[in-house]
Design an enzyme around this catalytic site. Sequence first.
Site, short mmCIF file in Angstrom:
data_model
loop_
_atom_site.label_atom_id
_atom_site.label_comp_id
_atom_site.label_asym_id
_atom_site.label_seq_id
_atom_site.Cartn_x
_atom_site.Cartn_y
_atom_site.Cartn_z
N ASP A 33 -18.77 13.08 -47.40
CA ASP A 33 -17.62 12.53 -48.12
C ASP A 33 -16.44 12.31 -47.18
O ASP A 33 -16.31 12.99 -46.16
CB ASP A 33 -17.23 13.51 -49.24
CG ASP A 33 -16.34 12.86 -50.29
OD1 ASP A 33 -16.18 11.62 -50.26
OD2 ASP A 33 -15.80 13.59 -51.12
N HIS A 50 -17.44 3.75 -43.75
CA HIS A 50 -18.88 3.88 -44.00
C HIS A 50 -19.69 3.55 -42.73
O HIS A 50 -20.70 4.17 -42.44
CB HIS A 50 -19.31 2.96 -45.15
CG HIS A 50 -18.66 3.30 -46.46
ND1 HIS A 50 -18.57 4.60 -46.92
CD2 HIS A 50 -18.07 2.53 -47.41
CE1 HIS A 50 -17.95 4.60 -48.10
NE2 HIS A 50 -17.63 3.37 -48.41
N LEU A 144 -39.10 16.83 -38.49
CA LEU A 144 -37.98 16.87 -39.43
C LEU A 144 -38.17 15.88 -40.59
O LEU A 144 -38.51 14.72 -40.36
CB LEU A 144 -36.69 16.51 -38.67
CG LEU A 144 -35.44 16.28 -39.53
CD1 LEU A 144 -34.91 17.61 -40.09
CD2 LEU A 144 -34.33 15.60 -38.72
C1 FPP Z 1 -18.39 9.08 -49.62
O1 FPP Z 1 -17.16 8.76 -49.02
C2 FPP Z 1 -19.44 8.41 -48.92
C3 FPP Z 1 -20.30 7.52 -49.49
C4 FPP Z 1 -20.29 7.15 -50.91
C5 FPP Z 1 -21.30 6.84 -48.66
C6 FPP Z 1 -21.94 7.72 -47.66
C7 FPP Z 1 -22.67 6.88 -46.71
C8 FPP Z 1 -22.69 7.10 -45.38
C9 FPP Z 1 -22.03 8.24 -44.74
C10 FPP Z 1 -23.46 6.24 -44.50
C11 FPP Z 1 -24.89 6.31 -44.93
C12 FPP Z 1 -25.78 5.92 -43.88
C13 FPP Z 1 -27.06 5.61 -44.08
C14 FPP Z 1 -27.91 5.52 -42.91
C15 FPP Z 1 -27.64 5.36 -45.42
P1 FPP Z 1 -16.07 8.02 -49.88
O2 FPP Z 1 -16.23 6.57 -49.72
O3 FPP Z 1 -16.16 8.50 -51.29
O4 FPP Z 1 -14.76 8.53 -49.19
P2 FPP Z 1 -13.38 8.82 -49.91
O5 FPP Z 1 -13.64 9.91 -50.92
O6 FPP Z 1 -12.50 9.24 -48.80
O7 FPP Z 1 -12.96 7.54 -50.55
#
Ligand code: FPP
Length: 253
Positions: A33, A50, A144
């Site tokens: 997150d 992201h 893994l």
């Molecule tokens: C939450 O942060 C994150 C997500 C909803 C997406 C997570 C995805 C990645 C870390 C990349 C994934 C990679 C692959 C290879 C599939 P947020 O957007 O809710 O952050 P915020 O709470 O600060 O707005």
Amino acid sequence: MLDKLGFRKTKATDQFNIEDNLEIPSHVAIIMDGNGRWAKNKNLPRVAGHHEGMKVVKKIVREADRLGIEILTLYAFSTENWKRPKDEVDFLMKLPGQFLTSYLKELIEKNVQVRVMGDESRLPEHTRAAVNQAKEQTANNTGLILNFALNYGSRHELTMAMRTLAAEVQIGELKPEEIDESKISGALLSHAYPDPDLLIRTSGELRLSNFMLWQLAYTELIFTDVYWPDFSESHLQQAIQHYNRRSRRFGGV
Ligand code: FPP
């Protein structure tokens, strides 16, 4: 320097000392997150967070493999994330393909098994094609397990599991009194894996957000203020050090 949860702030280059003789948790789950806030702090669009988050996934997979973690479950997209603006959803749906295009070769070389946990039917065709290719090409690997929770929601998973068990009762294959914890675990998307030993959530939010609610019953929970794009190998090592200080009693003494 310590953050509010006592994580020592170390350089990303700090190496984990295997002679520390720490118990490495078999199954580590991570709620990644804070991508959006990381980007906002830098005056960048949310999707830049992201993209950076995807790069961190690569680093953490390498480190998990190096440390001998057996299963790494990453919450990449929840059943609730469809509510985000279309542009952001489209971007998130392209990440598995981008990640796997640039990284599948290394995953294969490292003997990693790619898995997906979630309702894949709603994913765009290109996302499904990318993850299916990765699953197929790593199916015979034995290292893994890299388990992406993609279009995953725990309540949906539990609802589907209940339907499955109810249908078995309806056709007489199962008696209601035969439904026990192992039958329920066995009907979940995570049926092939032991419950997570350690859950890490980044970005300072203190909630589970519909993630593995059944499976986390006795999991050690670690919350850190670090945003996912800033999460490094040393943060994972520190989480494992914290895990080693916990006394897991599973309700016993
Ligand atoms: C939450 O942060 C994150 C997500 C909803 C997406 C997570 C995805 C990645 C870390 C990349 C994934 C990679 C692959 C290879 C599939 P947020 O957007 O809710 O952050 P915020 O709470 O600060 O707005």
